[in-house]
Design a protein around this motif. Structure first.
Motif: not given
Ligand code: ACO
Length: 463
Positions: A275-283, A442-447
């Motif tokens: 969804r955004d760059v923070v999520e990119l780093f999370d994943m 949860a989003r990172s686990m989804m990744g």
């Protein structure tokens, strides 16, 4: 076979056209970054007026340099760039980065077309125009004008936005996400996202690839490069709303395109949409350090019931499941819990849970063949000691044996204050995927699950 961008990222000689002794100019910052790099190569400043810049012998023209040049960085006003490119062709330069702005992004399409026609019949690799350059942390080379060093690591980033790309360097440092290479693609006259995905796919220093895109020039080539890539590819696609698409058109002059089509195509190619760059780093943090999840069944360990429910909801909303415990796992966990509580998934190990309860419950979930990944959560309760949670996490996540034994990912989440935050910094700096929100976890686990699915499909195809 050596990739055509190998000398682009690992040049033996670099020239800076528009190198300047004036410390306020981009040509000065670019030359300085190369000189202070922990990288061994020949460096040639080019400036018609100077004899020496930053202690290096200066040449009036590129064509005066007596040796071969692998990479040229151009930092002169746009109108001079065509002549510099002709000099590059004459000098048989292999790679060029055009930092200069003032081309198609400013409505100057004719000038950009002129560059295109100059390089058309050559095999020169050209990045830009309108770019920051790149930072190659893996090899220690900074071929950009941007101040600051990126922490060395496994993620290679491609950004269509220069300023956002620069911001991402500092954000990555803050988040302790290590970078292998970060590069801006600007107007994509020649080197495009798909060329870079192909390069990073075979680059031994890259484990995960991340992109910020507003639009791609050739959708089929872009998707095929993701499809070919055997590493996780994370994509932040901007301009998904009507207003965002309008902003895209005025930012890079490109058409944002249909969000649904992009979404479906990225998914089909095996990429993961963020969804955004923070999520990119999370994943990226999860994918670089954890095994992918082979299925979507998640076990949750928490010392706070509320956080367990938030995690469960977030998992389910992102296509994961939180199944009931098997009889065997129930029995194992029942033994370690106080009498007042019975095991469930999420497993509530209660507010006074110490090191041992965290570790034993997590191990029981890892041993369960109905569980594909584990989230370990902690709230900063009145009498629970955060060190016991962070100590257990550090031990479990870093313990190679645990991963080798179960091949399942472990992610962590926390809710608390300053005392907790200090401990979390230590975990992050050790590469532990720990997040301050149930949703981000949860989003990172989804990744990790999507990557597991991609690998399964690859295996089926025999790749
Ligand atoms: N060969 C070599 N050097 C030359 C030549 C030549 N033919 N002609 C001029 N020069 C020298 C100039 O004399 C000057 O050196 P000096 O300081 O010793 O006089 C140097 O080249 C630079 O030329 P200037 O005219 O001073 O240009 P300036 O440095 O002000 O600007 C620049 C050049 C930075 C390329 C500018 O035109 C530009 O495009 N700025 C924007 C860059 C940018 O933001 N790119 C996108 C980045 S990504 C993002 O969005 C953050």
């Amino acid at each position: 076979m050596t990739h055509r961008l190998e000398t682009f990222f690992k040049p033996k000689s670099i020239a800076v056209v528009g190198a300047s002794a004036n410390t306020t100019k981009i040509g000065n910052a670019t030359l300085k970054n190369i000189l202070i790099s922990d990288y061994d190569c020949e460096v040639y400043p080019i400036n018609p007026k100077e004899k020496q810049i930053l202690g290096e012998k200066c040449y009036k023209k590129l064509t005066d340099v007596p040796n071969d040049i692998d990479l040229v960085l151009v930092s002169v006003p746009a109108k001079i760039v065509p002549q510099i490119m002709r000099d590059c062709v004459q000098k048989k330069v292999k790679n060029v980065i055009i930092i200069s702005s003032g081309f198609s992004e400013a409505g100057n399409h004719e000038l950009e077309d002129e560059l295109k026609s100059i390089i058309e019949k050559t095999d020169m690799n050209v990045l830009g125009p309108n770019v920051m350059g790149y930072k190659n942390s893996a090899d220690g080379l900074d071929a950009s004008f941007v101040y600051g060093k990126a922490r060395k690591g496994d993620l290679s980033l491609i950004s269509q936005s220069g300023a956002l790309g620069i911001g991402m360097i500092y954000l990555a440092n803050n988040e302790f996400v290590g970078i292998s290479k970060i590069i801006g693609v600007g107007n994509k006259l020649d080197i495009d996202d798909d060329d870079l995905i192909d390069y990073f796919a075979q680059d031994p220093d890259t484990k995960v690839i991340g992109l910020y895109i507003e639009a791609v020039k050739d959708g089929r080539k872009f998707m095929n490069s993701i499809k070919r890539c055997k590493k996780p590819v994370l994509v932040v696609k901007a301009g998904i709303s009507e207003a965002g698409a309008r902003a895209t058109a005025s930012h890079t002059g490109s058409m944002a395109g249909s969000d649904k089509i992009y979404g479906a195509a990225i998914k089909q190619a095996g990429g993961i949409r963020c969804r955004d760059v923070v999520e990119l780093f999370d994943m990226a943090r999860a994918l670089a350090g954890q095994p992918p999840a082979r299925g979507n069944r998640i076990g949750i360990v928490t010392n706070g019931g509320g956080l367990g429910i938030l995690l469960t909801d977030a998992c389910v909303e992102n296509g994961l499941t939180v199944p009931k415990l098997s009889k065997t796992t129930y029995k194992k966990i029942d033994k370690i819990l106080p009498d007042l509580i019975k095991p469930n998934n999420p497993v509530d190990i209660v507010g006074d849970a110490g090191f041992y309860r965290y570790e034993a419950a997590t191990r029981a979930l890892l041993e369960d063949s109905n569980i594909d990944g584990v989230i370990v959560a902690s709230v900063h309760g009145g009498y629970a000691r955060p060190q016991e949670f962070t100590g257990a996490i550090l031990k479990m996540i870093r313990e190679r044996k645990l991963h080798e034994e179960y091949k399942k990912p472990i992610l962590a989440t926390w809710v608390g204050g300053k005392e907790f935050e200090d401990l979390v910094w230590d975990l992050k700096s050790a590469g532990v995927p720990i997040y301050p929100s149930a949703w981000r976890t949860a989003r990172s686990m989804m990744g990790l699950y999507l990557e597991g699915q991609r690998l399964k499909r690859e295996k089926k195809k025999g790749n």
